[in-house]
Design a protein around this motif. Structure first.
Motif, mmCIF file in Angstrom:
data_model
loop_
_atom_site.group_PDB
_atom_site.id
_atom_site.type_symbol
_atom_site.label_atom_id
_atom_site.label_comp_id
_atom_site.label_asym_id
_atom_site.label_seq_id
_atom_site.Cartn_x
_atom_site.Cartn_y
_atom_site.Cartn_z
ATOM 1 N N GLU A 196 -101.234 -63.667 -13.710
ATOM 2 C CA GLU A 196 -100.083 -64.854 -13.659
ATOM 3 C C GLU A 196 -100.022 -65.635 -15.065
ATOM 4 N N GLY A 197 -100.867 -65.406 -15.926
ATOM 5 C CA GLY A 197 -100.772 -66.229 -17.165
ATOM 6 C C GLY A 197 -102.158 -66.616 -17.868
ATOM 7 N N LEU A 198 -101.977 -67.279 -18.581
ATOM 8 C CA LEU A 198 -103.203 -68.033 -19.301
ATOM 9 C C LEU A 198 -103.744 -69.287 -18.579
ATOM 10 N N ARG A 199 -104.814 -69.329 -18.096
ATOM 11 C CA ARG A 199 -105.463 -70.532 -17.287
ATOM 12 C C ARG A 199 -106.492 -71.071 -18.039
ATOM 13 N N LEU A 239 -104.611 -77.650 -15.004
ATOM 14 C CA LEU A 239 -103.420 -76.905 -15.222
ATOM 15 C C LEU A 239 -103.296 -75.485 -14.606
ATOM 16 N N PRO A 240 -102.238 -75.247 -13.797
ATOM 17 C CA PRO A 240 -102.047 -73.941 -13.520
ATOM 18 C C PRO A 240 -101.860 -72.964 -14.361
ATOM 19 N N PRO A 241 -101.985 -71.602 -14.212
ATOM 20 C CA PRO A 241 -101.678 -70.473 -15.141
ATOM 21 C C PRO A 241 -100.423 -70.766 -15.960
ATOM 22 N N GLN A 242 -100.373 -70.607 -17.324
ATOM 23 C CA GLN A 242 -99.631 -70.743 -18.184
ATOM 24 C C GLN A 242 -98.669 -69.454 -18.812
ATOM 25 N N ARG A 243 -97.278 -69.371 -18.712
ATOM 26 C CA ARG A 243 -96.884 -68.264 -19.068
ATOM 27 C C ARG A 243 -97.066 -67.911 -20.484
ATOM 28 N N GLU A 244 -96.777 -69.008 -21.248
ATOM 29 C CA GLU A 244 -97.129 -69.080 -22.859
ATOM 30 C C GLU A 244 -97.616 -70.371 -23.046
ATOM 31 N N MET A 262 -106.881 -57.038 -19.336
ATOM 32 C CA MET A 262 -105.686 -57.722 -19.783
ATOM 33 C C MET A 262 -105.474 -57.768 -21.298
ATOM 34 N N THR A 263 -104.237 -58.186 -21.845
ATOM 35 C CA THR A 263 -104.050 -58.130 -22.960
ATOM 36 C C THR A 263 -103.500 -59.455 -23.407
ATOM 37 N N LEU A 264 -104.354 -60.277 -24.494
ATOM 38 C CA LEU A 264 -103.907 -61.487 -25.020
ATOM 39 C C LEU A 264 -103.274 -61.168 -26.126
ATOM 40 N N CYS A 265 -101.925 -61.828 -26.313
ATOM 41 C CA CYS A 265 -100.974 -61.515 -27.124
ATOM 42 C C CYS A 265 -101.075 -63.072 -28.056
ATOM 43 N N ILE A 266 -101.183 -62.731 -29.531
ATOM 44 C CA ILE A 266 -101.067 -63.999 -30.424
ATOM 45 C C ILE A 266 -99.941 -63.853 -31.410
ATOM 46 N N ALA A 267 -98.849 -64.646 -31.421
ATOM 47 C CA ALA A 267 -97.843 -64.487 -32.521
ATOM 48 C C ALA A 267 -98.415 -65.885 -33.471
ATOM 49 N N ALA A 268 -98.372 -65.239 -34.825
ATOM 50 C CA ALA A 268 -98.978 -66.149 -35.746
ATOM 51 C C ALA A 268 -98.482 -65.887 -37.244
ATOM 52 N N GLY A 269 -97.887 -66.582 -37.852
ATOM 53 C CA GLY A 269 -97.490 -66.176 -39.279
ATOM 54 C C GLY A 269 -96.598 -64.860 -39.198
ATOM 55 N N GLY A 270 -95.816 -64.889 -38.303
ATOM 56 C CA GLY A 270 -94.944 -63.530 -38.454
ATOM 57 C C GLY A 270 -95.180 -62.254 -37.809
ATOM 58 N N LYS A 271 -96.557 -62.438 -37.317
ATOM 59 C CA LYS A 271 -97.410 -61.231 -36.930
ATOM 60 C C LYS A 271 -97.679 -61.149 -35.606
ATOM 61 N N VAL A 272 -97.978 -60.210 -34.612
ATOM 62 C CA VAL A 272 -98.189 -60.304 -33.287
ATOM 63 C C VAL A 272 -99.547 -59.359 -33.135
ATOM 64 N N ILE A 273 -100.837 -60.099 -32.921
ATOM 65 C CA ILE A 273 -101.926 -59.647 -32.624
ATOM 66 C C ILE A 273 -102.104 -59.266 -31.193
ATOM 67 N N ALA A 274 -102.733 -58.186 -30.686
ATOM 68 C CA ALA A 274 -102.875 -57.742 -29.349
ATOM 69 C C ALA A 274 -104.604 -57.798 -29.223
ATOM 70 N N GLN A 300 -99.987 -63.629 -22.275
ATOM 71 C CA GLN A 300 -100.667 -62.181 -21.614
ATOM 72 C C GLN A 300 -99.394 -61.517 -21.232
ATOM 73 N N ALA A 301 -99.718 -59.976 -21.584
ATOM 74 C CA ALA A 301 -98.483 -59.088 -21.514
ATOM 75 C C ALA A 301 -99.498 -57.641 -21.464
ATOM 76 N N GLU A 302 -98.928 -56.600 -20.645
ATOM 77 C CA GLU A 302 -99.363 -55.220 -20.679
ATOM 78 C C GLU A 302 -99.342 -54.730 -22.310
ATOM 79 N N ALA A 303 -98.143 -55.117 -23.084
ATOM 80 C CA ALA A 303 -97.986 -54.622 -24.444
ATOM 81 C C ALA A 303 -97.376 -55.684 -24.970
ATOM 82 N N CYS A 304 -97.895 -56.156 -26.319
ATOM 83 C CA CYS A 304 -97.406 -56.970 -26.830
ATOM 84 C C CYS A 304 -96.173 -56.665 -27.969
ATOM 85 N N GLY A 305 -95.354 -57.574 -27.982
ATOM 86 C CA GLY A 305 -94.144 -57.284 -28.737
ATOM 87 C C GLY A 305 -93.778 -58.689 -29.227
ATOM 88 N N ALA A 306 -92.867 -58.647 -30.426
ATOM 89 C CA ALA A 306 -92.556 -60.028 -30.871
ATOM 90 C C ALA A 306 -91.704 -60.848 -29.832
#
Length: 125
Positions: free
Chosen positions: A41-44, A76-81, A1-13, A117-123
């Motif tokens: 299903e998301g982040l749990r 909590l159930p899995p969270q999309r974001e 799985m890929t954890l995507c992080i958007a912070a400070g105008g950047k996206v980290i995978a 969570q996504a297969e490919a992180c994008g903005a």
């Protein structure tokens, strides 16, 4: 799985099946720690610990007190974001760790963080 992080105008995978988040409470200066799973299903959230209680950090009724704080399993159930925000009053932001790699995020007040969570992180995620 890929954890995507958007912070400070950047996206980290980060490739991860789980991660931890920790931070210091701005008033009580006690540590809050959570372990999350990255699922299709998301982040749990699956485990949490509060090193002390007070100022909005009361442990849930089912929490168990151990030497390092109150332990419990969030319901909590899995969270999309997941959106995080730092107050700037803690002297630091969030510590996000995947395996042995840790990132310090959101130290500045008002710097929003978004996790998903996504297969490919994008903005747009």
């Amino acid at each position: 799985m890929t954890l995507c992080i958007a912070a400070g105008g950047k996206v980290i995978a980060l490739v991860a099946s789980s991660f931890t988040l920790s931070w210091s409470h701005s008033v009580a200066h006690t540590e809050w720690w959570e372990r999350w799973e990255v699922t299709p299903e998301g982040l749990r959230p699956i485990e949490a610990r509060i090193s002390g209680s007070g100022a909005g950090m009361e442990p849930p009724l089912d929490a168990v007190l151990r030497a390092d704080g109150w332990h419990y399993a969030p319901t909590l159930p899995p969270q999309r974001e997941v959106f995080l925000a730092a107050s700037g009053a803690t002297g630091g932001g969030w510590q996000l760790c995947v395996a042995a790699e840790c990132l310090s995020l959101g130290a500045a007040a008002g710097e929003p963080l978004r996790l998903w969570q996504a297969e490919a992180c994008g903005a747009g995620g």
